[in-house]
Design a protein around this motif. Structure first.
Motif, short mmCIF file in Angstrom:
data_model
loop_
_atom_site.label_atom_id
_atom_site.label_comp_id
_atom_site.label_asym_id
_atom_site.label_seq_id
_atom_site.Cartn_x
_atom_site.Cartn_y
_atom_site.Cartn_z
N THR A 103 0.82 -1.21 0.00
CA THR A 103 0.00 0.00 0.00
C THR A 103 0.86 1.26 0.00
O THR A 103 1.85 1.34 0.73
CB THR A 103 -0.92 0.01 1.25
OG1 THR A 103 -1.74 -1.15 1.23
CG2 THR A 103 -1.81 1.25 1.26
N TRP A 106 0.59 5.47 0.58
CA TRP A 106 -0.21 6.61 1.04
C TRP A 106 0.22 7.82 0.24
O TRP A 106 1.44 8.10 0.13
CB TRP A 106 0.01 6.89 2.52
CG TRP A 106 -0.50 5.82 3.44
CD1 TRP A 106 -1.09 4.63 3.10
CD2 TRP A 106 -0.45 5.83 4.88
NE1 TRP A 106 -1.40 3.91 4.23
CE2 TRP A 106 -1.02 4.62 5.33
CE3 TRP A 106 0.02 6.74 5.81
CZ2 TRP A 106 -1.13 4.31 6.69
CZ3 TRP A 106 -0.07 6.43 7.17
CH2 TRP A 106 -0.66 5.23 7.59
N LEU A 117 -4.14 7.15 11.36
CA LEU A 117 -4.10 5.88 10.62
C LEU A 117 -3.09 4.93 11.27
O LEU A 117 -3.36 3.74 11.44
CB LEU A 117 -3.71 6.13 9.17
CG LEU A 117 -4.83 6.24 8.13
CD1 LEU A 117 -4.25 6.67 6.78
CD2 LEU A 117 -5.58 4.93 7.97
N LYS A 118 -1.94 5.48 11.62
CA LYS A 118 -0.91 4.67 12.28
C LYS A 118 -1.39 4.20 13.65
O LYS A 118 -1.13 3.06 14.06
CB LYS A 118 0.39 5.46 12.41
CG LYS A 118 1.12 5.66 11.08
CD LYS A 118 2.44 6.40 11.30
CE LYS A 118 3.21 6.57 10.01
NZ LYS A 118 4.51 7.26 10.21
N CYS A 156 -4.27 3.47 14.45
CA CYS A 156 -5.23 2.38 14.22
C CYS A 156 -4.54 1.12 13.72
O CYS A 156 -5.20 0.13 13.38
CB CYS A 156 -6.29 2.83 13.21
SG CYS A 156 -7.37 4.14 13.82
N HIS A 197 -2.28 0.88 11.03
CA HIS A 197 -1.99 0.81 9.59
C HIS A 197 -0.64 1.47 9.30
O HIS A 197 -0.26 2.44 9.95
CB HIS A 197 -3.10 1.49 8.80
CG HIS A 197 -4.46 0.91 9.08
ND1 HIS A 197 -4.91 -0.23 8.47
CD2 HIS A 197 -5.43 1.32 9.93
CE1 HIS A 197 -6.13 -0.52 8.92
NE2 HIS A 197 -6.47 0.42 9.81
N GLN A 198 0.05 0.94 8.30
CA GLN A 198 1.35 1.47 7.92
C GLN A 198 1.47 1.45 6.39
O GLN A 198 1.04 0.49 5.76
CB GLN A 198 2.50 0.64 8.51
CG GLN A 198 2.65 0.74 10.01
CD GLN A 198 3.23 2.06 10.48
OE1 GLN A 198 3.85 2.77 9.70
NE2 GLN A 198 3.02 2.38 11.74
N PRO A 199 2.08 2.48 5.80
CA PRO A 199 2.29 2.44 4.35
C PRO A 199 3.56 1.68 4.00
O PRO A 199 4.47 1.56 4.82
CB PRO A 199 2.44 3.93 4.00
CG PRO A 199 3.08 4.53 5.22
CD PRO A 199 2.54 3.75 6.40
N PRO A 247 -10.37 3.36 8.46
CA PRO A 247 -10.70 1.94 8.56
C PRO A 247 -10.59 1.48 10.01
O PRO A 247 -9.97 2.14 10.84
CB PRO A 247 -9.63 1.27 7.69
CG PRO A 247 -8.47 2.22 7.71
CD PRO A 247 -9.07 3.60 7.82
N SER A 274 -6.41 -2.50 12.97
CA SER A 274 -6.00 -3.84 12.53
C SER A 274 -5.26 -4.54 13.67
O SER A 274 -4.86 -3.93 14.64
CB SER A 274 -5.11 -3.73 11.31
OG SER A 274 -3.94 -3.01 11.60
#
Length: 295
Positions: free
Chosen positions: A4, A6, A75-76, A78, A80-82, A292, A295
């Motif tokens: 992914t 970003w 986002l991080k 939560c 999530h990481q790019p 989102p 995770s």
């Protein structure tokens, strides 16, 4: 695991009221307060002001950077990481921050100075061309020394920049479905920004850059890089160089990227990327509601 990227939008994506839901996050409110102390004015007030005030370069650039970095940090949080990051013009600063290249404060100080210099640039003009003949444009640019390709967004959308006479000449000689003069103060991403770029470099030289935690696809060079000095050099060239976004969009599938998340208000980059790399999964995170699940 799906690779992914970003991506972070630049000027033109701002909208009145953007980022106001982020005040519901304790971290968001703290970040807005932190920004106010650096800027000397309220990002929250400007984001809630009339559209014409928010759209002034002096305010647009810091406001977008603040909103985009809060969203990226959340986002991080939560989980999530790019795997890669990239940003369109101004958005490259949020991308570099997200990759851990510099601190939020240092990035905002750079943006503040960049915005001041670009806002005070009074020479030049920019215009967007849509649905044009690329070979004809290249030929006309070669024959018109005072105009350059500023943004190569995709096969059907570019922005040219230069002296008013040169830009008018290009508009008059290149057949296009649509030509739109942009409401900007100067000829951004062109040699006419050389004086502003030299002044900006003094600010850039004071900011320490770290090795990026994930590869960055830069505007002036869309090859992935993590080296601190390489990334600083690329950022230094950005103010006068072409935003090579079409090449960034092509590069992402080559690097195995399958999914792209546009982090910031609007869906400008999503639309631009779709034209070049239609097989990428494209998503948008412009507000808390878009985030989102963890995770």
């Amino acid at each position: 695991m799906t690779k992914t990227a970003w991506v972070f939008p630049g000027q033109g994506s701002q909208a009145a009221g953007m980022g106001m839901d982020l005040l519901d996050l304790p971290e968001g409110k703290a970040r807005f307060d932190q920004a106010n102390a650096i800027l000397g004015w309220s990002v929250v007030e400007i984001c809630q002001s009339e559209e014409d005030k928010l759209s002034r370069t002096l305010y647009t650039q810091p406001c977008l950077y603040v909103v985009e970095t809060i969203l990226a940090d959340w986002l991080k949080e939560c989980g999530h990481q790019p795997d890669f990051v990239a940003g369109h013009s101004l958005g490259e600063y949020a991308a570099l921050y997200t990759a851990g290249v510099f601190s939020f404060d240092d990035g905002l100080r750079l943006i503040k100075r960049r915005a001041e210099l670009m806002d005070s640039a009074s020479d030049g003009m920019m215009a967007a061309l849509l649905g044009f003949d690329r070979d004809q444009l290249a030929e006309q640019l070669q024959q018109t020394p005072d105009a350059v390709l500023a943004n190569d967004n995709n096969a059907g959308q570019v922005v040219i920049s230069g002296t008013p006479a040169a830009v008018e000449a290009i508009i008059g000689s290149v057949k296009a479905k649509k030509a739109v003069k942009l409401n900007v103060s100067g000829a951004f991403h062109s040699p006419l920004m050389a004086t502003a770029a030299a002044a900006f470099q003094k600010e850039l030289d004071t900011v320490p850059f770290s090795t990026a935690q994930v590869p960055v696809l830069s505007n002036v060079d869309p090859t992935p890089a993590t080296d601190a000095q390489v990334l600083k050099d690329r950022l230094n060239r950005q103010m006068t160089g072409t935003v090579r976004w079409r090449e960034i969009s092509l590069r992402m599938p080559e690097e195995g990227i399958e999914r792209v998340i546009e982090v910031g208000p609007g869906k400008v980059l999503t639309g631009i990327i779709k034209r070049t790399s239609p097989n990428l999964i494209l998503e948008n995170i412009g507000s808390l509601a878009d985030l989102p699940p963890a995770s």
